[in-house]
Each structure stands twice: as C-alpha cells, then as structure tokens.
Design an enzyme around this catalytic site. Structure first.
Site, short mmCIF file in Angstrom:
data_model
loop_
_atom_site.label_atom_id
_atom_site.label_comp_id
_atom_site.label_asym_id
_atom_site.label_seq_id
_atom_site.Cartn_x
_atom_site.Cartn_y
_atom_site.Cartn_z
N GLY A 1 -0.19 24.21 -25.69
CA GLY A 1 0.88 25.55 -25.70
C GLY A 1 0.87 25.93 -25.88
O GLY A 1 -0.72 26.62 -26.66
N TYR B 1 3.50 17.88 -21.36
CA TYR B 1 4.07 17.91 -19.72
C TYR B 1 2.73 18.00 -18.78
O TYR B 1 1.13 17.51 -19.83
CB TYR B 1 3.59 19.83 -20.12
N TYR C 1 7.80 19.44 -16.94
CA TYR C 1 7.81 19.44 -18.26
C TYR C 1 8.82 18.56 -18.72
O TYR C 1 9.24 18.30 -17.64
CB TYR C 1 8.37 20.72 -18.89
N ARG D 1 10.20 18.27 -21.89
CA ARG D 1 10.83 18.62 -23.47
C ARG D 1 12.31 19.01 -23.58
O ARG D 1 13.15 19.64 -24.92
CB ARG D 1 10.18 19.78 -23.48
N ARG E 1 8.66 32.69 -17.99
CA ARG E 1 8.57 30.86 -17.03
C ARG E 1 10.31 30.97 -16.78
O ARG E 1 10.57 30.91 -17.74
CB ARG E 1 7.86 30.24 -17.88
N LYS F 1 -2.47 42.33 -18.74
CA LYS F 1 -3.98 41.35 -18.44
C LYS F 1 -3.64 41.30 -16.15
O LYS F 1 -2.10 41.62 -15.97
CB LYS F 1 -3.65 40.41 -18.53
N ASP G 1 -3.92 33.15 -22.37
CA ASP G 1 -3.91 32.78 -23.30
C ASP G 1 -4.92 32.79 -24.02
O ASP G 1 -5.08 33.40 -25.18
CB ASP G 1 -3.97 31.23 -23.96
#
Length: 290
Positions: free
Chosen positions: A18, A76, A89, A91, A154, A212, A245
């Site tokens: 995650g 996921y 997903y 959740r 998202r 980034k 990440d």
C-alpha cells in the site's frame, strides 16, 4: 492491504503493500539503524489482519494499529501492460477507513519525528475522519513534528474532482515537505510542468516541494533553494508499481540525516531504479554496502 501481484508465469502471488506502507518498507531497508519506522492504521480481527501485523513486525516496522472487530483489510490486484500497472480494488469494508475515528493526536510522535501521509490516506476517510486527521497533523507540526505529504492522486477514490483538488491542497498546506508526481499533477490540476507544480504547493503553505518526474528531470524547490536533478536511465523497466513510494523512501532516508537536496534526490532515484526492474510493490534492495 493484501496485494495480488502478477508473475511472469501468469500466477498471482499474495503479499502485503500500500502506498504509505511501501515507503515505510523501503525506508526501513535504506535507513538501517539510523531511523526507527512505525506504521499507524487500523486493522480487523481476522486472520488476514493478524498476518499483516506479523508481516510489519518481521520487516522491522513497528505496527501502531487499532483493531476494529468485524472488519478486515483491503485487497488489490495489479495488472500490467508494457511495464505500466493498473489496479483493481476491494476495500469498501477496510478497517483503515476508520483509522481516524478516535484520533486526537498522532501516537508516539514528538519534536524531531516525522509524520508521513498521502492523498490516498485522505481519500479513504469519511469527512469527519479527514477533519480529525488534519487537526492532528496541524497540532503535530506546531509541536515540532516534520509533516511529509505525497498527494498520490487517485480520482476514483473521491466523490468529485473538485473535492479531491480542494482536500489535496488543504493537506499540502499542512506539510513541511510535499512529494508530488508531475504527470498526475498536470493531468488533474492543469499545471504546465514541474515548475508550476512546485509553485502551486509552495503558495499553499508547503515549506519545500520535490516534483517527481519519471525518468525526466526532477525539480526541488523551497524558499531558499532550487535543485534540478536528472536521474540515470533504467535499462529495463519491468513494473512501475511503487516507484514513487520507493523514491520517497530513498529521498527521506537521505534528507532526514542532513544530506543535500541533490544527494537526497540521487538516493531516491537509486531506490526507485531498483524497484522498477522487479515485479510487485515490495522487493529486496541491493544496498551499496552489500
């Protein structure tokens, strides 16, 4: 969350991952004993939740987890095409949606510590939980905690694009450091490029911004300094899952021990460059001293 990652032979392998946890996982590998890493969330009282907590401990991450009876953790599935990933997903009943239900202060954090959260953290919370989390982050920063935010946009998690943009900008204004991804920001905020992204987040109250930019030049901007950093090319991209990440982890591990912004960008790119040559969100890094 439970991750189901596609392998070369067509099988799916179960793991745990995650966005914010991925950064903790890589931070733990990169920082070694220089930093302690904890993870705050909520889990259920089922076997999958217990296995995830055990997985955190085994990775050297201190789980700070509220247990919600009758709930479980999310799941996921990653699909890949030409190295680019898409996600499905499950959740809606995830205990993580309740992580701020009884939150007043961020547990275990004080002056000199770091609180790291993302736009996904915000998106999964109900409005009341989002208010409690933002209030706790505001108090933490005032008390000397460094707040770090990755917008990690998202749209599918939000009720509307208007709400998404407003909440992300609000959260960025609470942060000392913001770590956006240029492509997402251009798509969803209409920025023309990294300079616009950095300027927008600085204007809303962030102290520093690292934009980034995939394999292109990163832009780092604060009130005192600007850095442009071009990463080394990666010869074979296998899976871009968790690239951002992983960059965050490498950058933070370097920045938090006092390295320059340029060296911290280089460290982030080295970690991300390893991750995208392997399958799945969490992979074993080859450290410089190995």
């Amino acid at each position: 969350m439970i991750e189901m990652a596609l392998q070369d032979d067509g099988r799916y392998v179960m793991g745990f991952a995650g966005d914010t946890f991925n950064t903790c996982w890589y931070l733990r590998q990169v920082a070694g004993d220089a930093l302690s890493v904890g993870y705050f969330s909520a889990i259920g009282d089922d076997d999958a939740s217990a296995r995830m907590e055990e997985f955190m401990r085994f990775a050297g991450i201190d789980p700070v987890l509220a247990v919600r009876p009758g709930r479980t953790i999310g799941l996921y599935l990653i699909s890949l095409r030409d190295g680019e990933r898409s996600f499905s997903y499950w959740r809606s009943a995830s205990a993580a949606r309740t992580l701020a239900d009884d939150l007043e202060t961020l547990p275990g954090l004080g002056r000199g510590d770091v609180a790291y959260f993302s736009g996904i953290t915000l998106a999964i919370l109900p409005p009341a939980g989002r208010e409690r989390l933002c209030a706790a982050l505001t108090r933490a920063r005032a008390e000397g905690v460094t707040v770090v935010f990755d917008p990690n946009i998202r749209p599918a998690l939000w009720d509307s694009r208007t709400e998404m943009r407003a909440q992300i900008m609000r959260a960025a204004g609470l942060a000392n450091l913001v770590l956006p991804s240029c492509d997402d920001e251009v798509t969803h905020f209409g920025d023309s490029g990294p300079d616009d992204v950095a300027g927008r987040y600085l204007d809303c109250g962030a102290a520093a911004v690292v934009v980034k930019n995939g394999g292109k030049s990163l832009v780092v901007q604060s009130e005192q300094e600007r850095v442009d950093f071009l990463p080394d090319p990666v010869s074979k991209v296998v899976d871009t899952t968790a690239a951002g990440d992983a960059f965050n982890a490498g950058f933070l591990a370097s920045w938090l021990i006092g390295e320059t912004l340029e060296n911290s960008c280089a460290a982030g790119c080295r970690v991300a460059g390893q991750v995208i040559t392997q399958h799945g969100a969490l992979v074993r890094l080859t450290m410089d001293n190995e």
